[in-house]
Write a protein that holds these residues in place. Structure first.
Motif, PDB file in Angstrom:
ATOM      1  N   LEU A  40     -14.786   6.968   1.717  1.00  0.00           N
ATOM      2  CA  LEU A  40     -14.488   8.402   1.883  1.00  0.00           C
ATOM      3  C   LEU A  40     -15.637   9.109   2.613  1.00  0.00           C
ATOM      4  N   ASP A  42     -17.655   7.953   4.802  1.00  0.00           N
ATOM      5  CA  ASP A  42     -17.619   7.649   6.242  1.00  0.00           C
ATOM      6  C   ASP A  42     -16.537   8.442   6.966  1.00  0.00           C
ATOM      7  N   CYS A  43     -15.550   8.936   6.210  1.00  0.00           N
ATOM      8  CA  CYS A  43     -14.498   9.750   6.832  1.00  0.00           C
ATOM      9  C   CYS A  43     -14.890  11.227   6.892  1.00  0.00           C
ATOM     10  N   TYR A  45     -16.077  13.116   3.987  1.00  0.00           N
ATOM     11  CA  TYR A  45     -16.156  13.795   2.687  1.00  0.00           C
ATOM     12  C   TYR A  45     -17.611  13.767   2.228  1.00  0.00           C
ATOM     13  N   LYS A 272      -5.552   5.960  -0.558  1.00  0.00           N
ATOM     14  CA  LYS A 272      -6.679   5.780   0.379  1.00  0.00           C
ATOM     15  C   LYS A 272      -6.216   5.975   1.814  1.00  0.00           C
ATOM     16  N   GLU A 273      -5.056   5.441   2.120  1.00  0.00           N
ATOM     17  CA  GLU A 273      -4.550   5.546   3.492  1.00  0.00           C
ATOM     18  C   GLU A 273      -4.358   7.012   3.881  1.00  0.00           C
ATOM     19  N   MET A 276      -7.871   8.927   3.955  1.00  0.00           N
ATOM     20  CA  MET A 276      -8.816   8.422   4.966  1.00  0.00           C
ATOM     21  C   MET A 276      -8.152   8.278   6.334  1.00  0.00           C
ATOM     22  N   ASN A 277      -7.126   9.056   6.592  1.00  0.00           N
ATOM     23  CA  ASN A 277      -6.498   9.013   7.914  1.00  0.00           C
ATOM     24  C   ASN A 277      -7.377   9.774   8.910  1.00  0.00           C
ATOM     25  N   LYS A 278      -8.134   9.020   9.685  1.00  0.00           N
ATOM     26  CA  LYS A 278      -9.127   9.660  10.562  1.00  0.00           C
ATOM     27  C   LYS A 278      -8.477  10.487  11.657  1.00  0.00           C
ATOM     28  N   ASP A 279      -7.277  10.125  12.091  1.00  0.00           N
ATOM     29  CA  ASP A 279      -6.603  10.916  13.134  1.00  0.00           C
ATOM     30  C   ASP A 279      -6.223  12.297  12.608  1.00  0.00           C
ATOM     31  N   ILE A 281      -7.646  13.755   9.922  1.00  0.00           N
ATOM     32  CA  ILE A 281      -8.903  14.455   9.600  1.00  0.00           C
ATOM     33  C   ILE A 281      -9.509  15.065  10.874  1.00  0.00           C
ATOM     34  N   HIS A 357      -0.533   5.742  14.184  1.00  0.00           N
ATOM     35  CA  HIS A 357      -1.730   5.425  14.964  1.00  0.00           C
ATOM     36  C   HIS A 357      -1.372   4.743  16.282  1.00  0.00           C
TER      37      HIS A 357
END
Ligand code: GAL
Length: 386
Positions: A40, A42-43, A45, A272-273, A276-279, A281, A357
């Motif tokens: 988290l 690394d995303c 938070y 988690k998916e 932690m969806n970086k797109d 975020i 993605h």
């Protein structure tokens, strides 16, 4: 010290939704551990926030707040040091009235001493509530007081106002120095609550932006009814993962702070998916912080599908299609004309699906898709020459 607090919507974890009064040092340290271990951090938070019910019922002889020694045996400085050692930031909670919402001592007429105490403890974030506000004093003034105290306490402390959208908060909150402000009542772990909170803020997006974000309340993603508070848990059923995905997408598109409310020590893969969806975020954290506007989509399944558009810093547009209806598979469609693109210009949009993605194609004039009940489609649209 680097300022820039609240340059993008704050991201973190808050103890309230799942644990309410039942908090302690070990839990908070484990949450910090898990924030790092799960990925988290690394995303993006970064804040670990303790909500209400952390103090003793009385101040000490010097009028200072005291951490409950049973819950937090080593005190708050120790906890702050631990959280900082993980590369994270530490958030706490107080209230603008005489007592917190759970009836612990709060900061009314103690604003400056409390801000200094928080600074000494190493606090980086203060959530500031609205219960037990004395009659006859405008809330606006109480937030201005704590805003002044925090801005001069010698430490960068992000000010998270929480007056539930009352007293026309939109018209004065920026003047207080708050970096985020709750605009709604409390969230519950239910689809209805998610829909009602999000819709209540449609059309409000131009009233927030960099350094002062509209907080639609903490996330219920991944709670699955697991709260020790019956109101928040709403019967203990929770939502489906599809509904949590839509909830997260709405909060991200609407620039809400992303404060996780589930027990991050026991997240499922689906949770988690989502978190932690970086797109998704990246849309929330876009440096320009422009608000999303709602396209008039009435006519599509009686307005059950709502379309949100948010201009992004690099020229792209985030586009969200949200099916609030219960009907299986609603068709959503809109002409690019409504976003400002006439077909005569010779451009179309290359669409990247932020949940799959992958790029799904280039579209001219119009976009059409089927969106399942309670589901959404989030795209990053790039303008391309046809
Ligand atoms: C409410 C607030 C909640 C939580 C609670 C604590 O007023 O909206 O988010 O902080 O108080 O008692």
């Amino acid at each position: 010290m680097p300022k820039n607090l609240g340059r993008t919507p704050p991201m973190g974890w808050n103890s309230w939704n799942t644990f309410t009064w039942n908090i302690n040092e070990e839990l908070v340290m484990q949450a910090a551990d898990e924030m790092v271990a799960s990925g988290l951090k690394d995303c993006g938070y970064e804040y670990i926030v303790i909500d209400d019910c952390w103090s003793k019922k009385e101040r000490d002889e010097n009028g200072r707040l005291v951490a409950d020694p049973e819950k937090f045996p080593h005190g708050m400085k120790y906890l702050a040091d631990y959280i900082h050692s993980k590369g994270l930031k530490f958030g706490m909670y107080s209230c603008s009235g005489t007592h917190t919402c759970a009836a612990y001592p709060a900061s009314f007429e103690h604003e400056f001493v409390d801000a200094n105490t928080f600074a000494e403890w190493g606090v980086d974030f203060l959530k500031y509530d609205y219960c037990f506000k004395p009659k006859g004093i405008p809330g606006e003034l109480l937030y201005k007081r704590m805003g002044m105290a925090l801005r001069n306490c010698g430490r960068d402390i992000l000010f998270s106002a929480c007056n539930w959208g009352q007293d026309d908060v939109y018209s004065w909150i920026k003047e207080t120095g708050a970096q985020m402000f709750r605009s709604t009542g409390d969230i519950q772990d239910s689809w209805n609550s998610i829909v009602n909170l999000a819709k209540s803020q449609f059309g409000r997006q131009s009233q927030q932006g960099v350094y002062c974000w509209n907080d639609i309340d903490m996330l219920v993603v991944g709670m699955h009814g697991g709260s020790n508070n019956d109101f928040i848990g709403d019967g203990g059923f929770g939502c489906t993962d599809t509904e949590y995905k839509t909830h997260f997408s709405l909060w991200a598109m609407m620039n809400s702070p992303l404060m996780i409310g589930c027990d991050i020590r026991s997240m499922t893969d689906a949770t988690k998916e989502i978190l932690m969806n970086k797109d998704v975020i990246a849309i929330n954290q876009d440096p320009e912080g422009r608000g999303a506007y709602v396209l008039d989509s009435s006519g599509w399944d009686n307005g059950q599908v709502k379309i949100l558009i948010k201009p992004l810093e690099n020229g792209d547009y985030a586009i969200g299609l949200f099916n609030f209806g219960d009907k299986f598979g609603s068709r959503a469609s809109f002409p690019f004309w409504d976003m400002g693109l006439p077909s005569s210009a010779g451009y179309g949009f290359e669409m990247y699906d932020c949940w799959k993605h992958e790029t799904i194609g280039t579209f001219a004039e119009r976009f059409t898709a089927d969106v399942e009940a309670h589901d959404c489609l989030i795209m990053r649209a790039k303008l391309v020459k046809l």
